[in-house]
Design a protein around this motif. Structure first.
Motif, PDB file in Angstrom:
ATOM      1  N   LEU A 137       0.814  -1.208   0.000  1.00 44.76           N
ATOM      2  CA  LEU A 137       0.000   0.000   0.000  1.00 44.76           C
ATOM      3  C   LEU A 137       0.851   1.264   0.000  1.00 44.76           C
ATOM      4  O   LEU A 137       0.409   2.314  -0.459  1.00 44.76           O
ATOM      5  CB  LEU A 137      -0.915   0.009   1.231  1.00 44.76           C
ATOM      6  N   TRP A 138       2.055   1.150   0.538  1.00 46.58           N
ATOM      7  CA  TRP A 138       2.930   2.327   0.644  1.00 46.58           C
ATOM      8  C   TRP A 138       4.336   1.850   0.944  1.00 46.58           C
ATOM      9  O   TRP A 138       4.541   0.858   1.644  1.00 46.58           O
ATOM     10  CB  TRP A 138       2.444   3.242   1.772  1.00 46.58           C
ATOM     11  N   THR A 139       5.320   2.562   0.388  1.00 45.71           N
ATOM     12  CA  THR A 139       6.724   2.307   0.743  1.00 45.71           C
ATOM     13  C   THR A 139       7.422   3.653   0.940  1.00 45.71           C
ATOM     14  O   THR A 139       7.023   4.671   0.354  1.00 45.71           O
ATOM     15  CB  THR A 139       7.485   1.518  -0.339  1.00 45.71           C
ATOM     16  N   GLY A 140       8.442   3.654   1.741  1.00 48.47           N
ATOM     17  CA  GLY A 140       9.193   4.886   1.965  1.00 48.47           C
ATOM     18  C   GLY A 140      10.420   4.629   2.821  1.00 48.47           C
ATOM     19  O   GLY A 140      10.715   3.491   3.193  1.00 48.47           O
ATOM     20  N   GLU A 141      11.130   5.691   3.110  1.00 49.64           N
ATOM     21  CA  GLU A 141      12.326   5.618   3.943  1.00 49.64           C
ATOM     22  C   GLU A 141      12.229   6.671   5.034  1.00 49.64           C
ATOM     23  O   GLU A 141      11.564   7.698   4.861  1.00 49.64           O
ATOM     24  CB  GLU A 141      13.580   5.844   3.096  1.00 49.64           C
ATOM     25  N   ALA A 142      12.875   6.419   6.133  1.00 48.51           N
ATOM     26  CA  ALA A 142      12.824   7.363   7.250  1.00 48.51           C
ATOM     27  C   ALA A 142      14.117   7.270   8.050  1.00 48.51           C
ATOM     28  O   ALA A 142      14.786   6.232   8.057  1.00 48.51           O
ATOM     29  CB  ALA A 142      11.626   7.077   8.152  1.00 48.51           C
ATOM     30  N   SER A 143      14.437   8.372   8.719  1.00 51.50           N
ATOM     31  CA  SER A 143      15.638   8.389   9.550  1.00 51.50           C
ATOM     32  C   SER A 143      15.390   9.260  10.772  1.00 51.50           C
ATOM     33  O   SER A 143      14.526  10.138  10.778  1.00 51.50           O
ATOM     34  CB  SER A 143      16.841   8.920   8.766  1.00 51.50           C
ATOM     35  N   GLY A 144      16.157   8.986  11.802  1.00 47.93           N
ATOM     36  CA  GLY A 144      16.103   9.784  13.018  1.00 47.93           C
ATOM     37  C   GLY A 144      17.497   9.926  13.593  1.00 47.93           C
ATOM     38  O   GLY A 144      18.332   9.024  13.429  1.00 47.93           O
ATOM     39  N   ASP A 145      17.769  11.042  14.233  1.00 54.12           N
ATOM     40  CA  ASP A 145      19.085  11.235  14.839  1.00 54.12           C
ATOM     41  C   ASP A 145      18.928  11.983  16.163  1.00 54.12           C
ATOM     42  O   ASP A 145      17.882  12.576  16.434  1.00 54.12           O
ATOM     43  CB  ASP A 145      20.025  12.005  13.906  1.00 54.12           C
ATOM     44  N   SER A 146      19.943  11.911  16.954  1.00 50.35           N
ATOM     45  CA  SER A 146      19.921  12.623  18.237  1.00 50.35           C
ATOM     46  C   SER A 146      21.340  12.825  18.741  1.00 50.35           C
ATOM     47  O   SER A 146      22.265  12.085  18.359  1.00 50.35           O
ATOM     48  CB  SER A 146      19.098  11.859  19.280  1.00 50.35           C
ATOM     49  N   LYS A 147      21.505  13.829  19.597  1.00 44.12           N
ATOM     50  CA  LYS A 147      22.774  14.093  20.275  1.00 44.12           C
ATOM     51  C   LYS A 147      22.482  14.260  21.750  1.00 44.12           C
ATOM     52  O   LYS A 147      21.661  15.102  22.130  1.00 44.12           O
ATOM     53  CB  LYS A 147      23.444  15.348  19.727  1.00 44.12           C
ATOM     54  N   ARG A 148      23.161  13.457  22.577  1.00 45.74           N
ATOM     55  CA  ARG A 148      22.926  13.508  24.020  1.00 45.74           C
ATOM     56  C   ARG A 148      24.265  13.639  24.743  1.00 45.74           C
ATOM     57  O   ARG A 148      25.143  12.785  24.599  1.00 45.74           O
ATOM     58  CB  ARG A 148      22.221  12.246  24.505  1.00 45.74           C
ATOM     59  N   PRO A 149      24.449  14.698  25.522  1.00 47.82           N
ATOM     60  CA  PRO A 149      25.694  14.843  26.295  1.00 47.82           C
ATOM     61  C   PRO A 149      25.653  13.949  27.519  1.00 47.82           C
ATOM     62  O   PRO A 149      24.590  13.704  28.104  1.00 47.82           O
ATOM     63  CB  PRO A 149      25.685  16.321  26.685  1.00 47.82           C
ATOM     64  N   GLY A 150      26.816  13.439  27.911  1.00 48.54           N
ATOM     65  CA  GLY A 150      26.845  12.577  29.082  1.00 48.54           C
ATOM     66  C   GLY A 150      28.249  12.231  29.517  1.00 48.54           C
ATOM     67  O   GLY A 150      29.246  12.753  28.992  1.00 48.54           O
ATOM     68  N   VAL A 151      28.323  11.315  30.469  1.00 49.36           N
ATOM     69  CA  VAL A 151      29.602  10.855  31.010  1.00 49.36           C
ATOM     70  C   VAL A 151      30.213   9.839  30.050  1.00 49.36           C
ATOM     71  O   VAL A 151      29.506   9.142  29.318  1.00 49.36           O
ATOM     72  CB  VAL A 151      29.382  10.231  32.405  1.00 49.36           C
ATOM     73  N   ASP A 152      31.527   9.751  30.050  1.00 48.83           N
ATOM     74  CA  ASP A 152      32.213   8.796  29.186  1.00 48.83           C
ATOM     75  C   ASP A 152      31.800   7.358  29.490  1.00 48.83           C
ATOM     76  O   ASP A 152      31.517   7.006  30.647  1.00 48.83           O
ATOM     77  CB  ASP A 152      33.740   8.901  29.372  1.00 48.83           C
ATOM     78  N   ALA A 153      31.800   6.533  28.439  1.00 47.51           N
ATOM     79  CA  ALA A 153      31.686   5.075  28.570  1.00 47.51           C
ATOM     80  C   ALA A 153      30.456   4.638  29.352  1.00 47.51           C
ATOM     81  O   ALA A 153      30.538   3.790  30.234  1.00 47.51           O
ATOM     82  CB  ALA A 153      32.954   4.501  29.214  1.00 47.51           C
ATOM     83  N   ARG A 154      29.293   5.204  29.016  1.00 46.74           N
ATOM     84  CA  ARG A 154      28.063   4.836  29.702  1.00 46.74           C
ATOM     85  C   ARG A 154      27.110   4.158  28.713  1.00 46.74           C
ATOM     86  O   ARG A 154      26.626   4.789  27.773  1.00 46.74           O
ATOM     87  CB  ARG A 154      27.389   6.067  30.311  1.00 46.74           C
ATOM     88  N   ALA A 155      26.833   2.881  28.959  1.00 46.07           N
ATOM     89  CA  ALA A 155      25.901   2.149  28.103  1.00 46.07           C
ATOM     90  C   ALA A 155      24.522   2.794  28.132  1.00 46.07           C
ATOM     91  O   ALA A 155      23.808   2.814  27.122  1.00 46.07           O
ATOM     92  CB  ALA A 155      25.818   0.688  28.553  1.00 46.07           C
ATOM     93  N   ALA A 156      24.126   3.328  29.288  1.00 42.13           N
ATOM     94  CA  ALA A 156      22.820   3.972  29.405  1.00 42.13           C
ATOM     95  C   ALA A 156      22.705   5.158  28.458  1.00 42.13           C
ATOM     96  O   ALA A 156      21.626   5.421  27.910  1.00 42.13           O
ATOM     97  CB  ALA A 156      22.588   4.426  30.847  1.00 42.13           C
ATOM     98  N   MET A 157      23.806   5.869  28.230  1.00 38.07           N
ATOM     99  CA  MET A 157      23.768   7.013  27.322  1.00 38.07           C
ATOM    100  C   MET A 157      23.631   6.549  25.872  1.00 38.07           C
ATOM    101  O   MET A 157      22.982   7.216  25.059  1.00 38.07           O
ATOM    102  CB  MET A 157      25.027   7.859  27.491  1.00 38.07           C
ATOM    103  N   CYS A 158      24.241   5.403  25.547  1.00 37.69           N
ATOM    104  CA  CYS A 158      24.062   4.836  24.209  1.00 37.69           C
ATOM    105  C   CYS A 158      22.584   4.542  23.966  1.00 37.69           C
ATOM    106  O   CYS A 158      22.019   4.884  22.921  1.00 37.69           O
ATOM    107  CB  CYS A 158      24.871   3.550  24.060  1.00 37.69           C
ATOM    108  N   ASN A 159      21.949   3.900  24.957  1.00 38.68           N
ATOM    109  CA  ASN A 159      20.528   3.569  24.821  1.00 38.68           C
ATOM    110  C   ASN A 159      19.672   4.822  24.714  1.00 38.68           C
ATOM    111  O   ASN A 159      18.706   4.866  23.948  1.00 38.68           O
ATOM    112  CB  ASN A 159      20.081   2.725  26.008  1.00 38.68           C
ATOM    113  N   GLU A 160      20.015   5.847  25.493  1.00 40.42           N
ATOM    114  CA  GLU A 160      19.223   7.079  25.463  1.00 40.42           C
ATOM    115  C   GLU A 160      19.295   7.738  24.088  1.00 40.42           C
ATOM    116  O   GLU A 160      18.268   8.114  23.505  1.00 40.42           O
ATOM    117  CB  GLU A 160      19.714   8.042  26.532  1.00 40.42           C
ATOM    118  N   ALA A 161      20.498   7.860  23.546  1.00 35.93           N
ATOM    119  CA  ALA A 161      20.653   8.498  22.233  1.00 35.93           C
ATOM    120  C   ALA A 161      19.953   7.688  21.149  1.00 35.93           C
ATOM    121  O   ALA A 161      19.255   8.237  20.287  1.00 35.93           O
ATOM    122  CB  ALA A 161      22.138   8.668  21.912  1.00 35.93           C
TER     123      ALA A 161
END
Length: 271
Positions: A154-178
């Motif tokens: 019925l429909w086709t398309g493409e999409a993208s999303g991006d983000s920038k999140r400041p945080g502490v070094d080497a934090r897996a939680a920050m990877c997930n948040e971004a």
């Protein structure tokens, strides 16, 4: 004795090398990490989507030597270490998509009349080292299609999303948040882009096909085929693109030998 010492040195070197390789990545348990407040409003979408329910199917179409790698920490243009998911990426992301849809009051059901198929083209976060802490830069991209229960596209398309999140070094939680912010943006773009005709059709502007080199289109199609994308979706993807030159006989045979469906090859050889 000299040979024994040489052998021992080689063993020690191998152990150190293996340790260094193991230390070159950090584990991350993928999770949807978004603030509970304020609640992000649902994107504007076609009434049929908003009413639901939707069936969801997501395939991993990323090109990577190690599909578990979802990011890296970079400093001075060099990768310091990689972020490695401890669980398969595609099932996790499909679960996050379901969570986001539910948060937007869209019910997900396997037997729904409408099926949203997502090919995950990119799911990556770059941890950029700054003077104080790090900035986590995420990029999520989909190729999407909406089909009926009988498989009609019925429909086709493409999409993208991006983000920038400041945080502490080497934090897996920050990877997930971004990644979560970028995923939400990409999914919102998919839903807001879907156009379903429920009334008398009205003239609409149809953008010209995207110009692409034959080699690049072949690479895209083989990626999608390996990711489990259906022939109908492959054809729709190809029809949105225009080759810079016709395929040669050798290239057509290359497509055929790669297992690309005849319908997709036919679409690629159209005038």
């Amino acid at each position: 004795m000299k040979n024994i010492r040489s052998h021992a040195a080689l063993v020690v070197a191998a152990v150190l090398l293996a340790s260094a390789a193991a230390a070159a990545s950090k584990p991350v348990t993928l999770a949807l990490k978004l603030p509970k407040k304020p609640v992000e409003p649902a994107p504007t979408m076609a009434p049929a989507l908003a009413a639901g329910p939707l069936a969801i199917a997501l395939v991993d179409a990323r090109v990577a030597e190690d599909p578990a790698i979802i990011g890296a920490q970079r400093s001075k243009g060099q990768d310091v270490y990689f972020w490695r998911s401890v669980q398969p990426v595609a099932p996790a992301v499909e679960g996050f998509v379901t969570e986001l849809l539910n948060a937007w009051s869209i019910r997900v059901a396997a037997d729904a009349e409408l099926n949203l198929q997502l090919a995950l083209m990119r799911y990556y976060v770059t941890e950029r080292s700054d003077t104080f802490g790090s900035t986590y830069i995420a990029d999520v991209r989909f190729m999407a299609s909406l089909t009926s229960r009988d498989g009609t596209v019925l429909w086709t398309g493409e999409a993208s999303g991006d983000s920038k999140r400041p945080g502490v070094d080497a934090r897996a939680a920050m990877c997930n948040e971004a990644l979560s912010y970028a995923l939400r943006g990409a999914l919102a773009q998919v839903l807001s882009s879907v156009k379903l005709e429920t009334a008398a059709p009205t003239p609409v502007f149809v953008p010209p096909p995207i110009s692409i080199e034959p080699e690049a289109l072949f690479a895209d199609v083989t990626r999608l085929l390996a990711g489990g994308v259906t022939p109908d979706v492959l054809v729709a993807y190809i029809e949105q693109r225009k080759l810079t030159r016709p395929l040669t006989v050798d290239e057509i045979l290359q497509w055929k030998n790669a297992g690309i469906p005849d319908a997709a090859i036919k679409a690629a050889t159209r005038p």
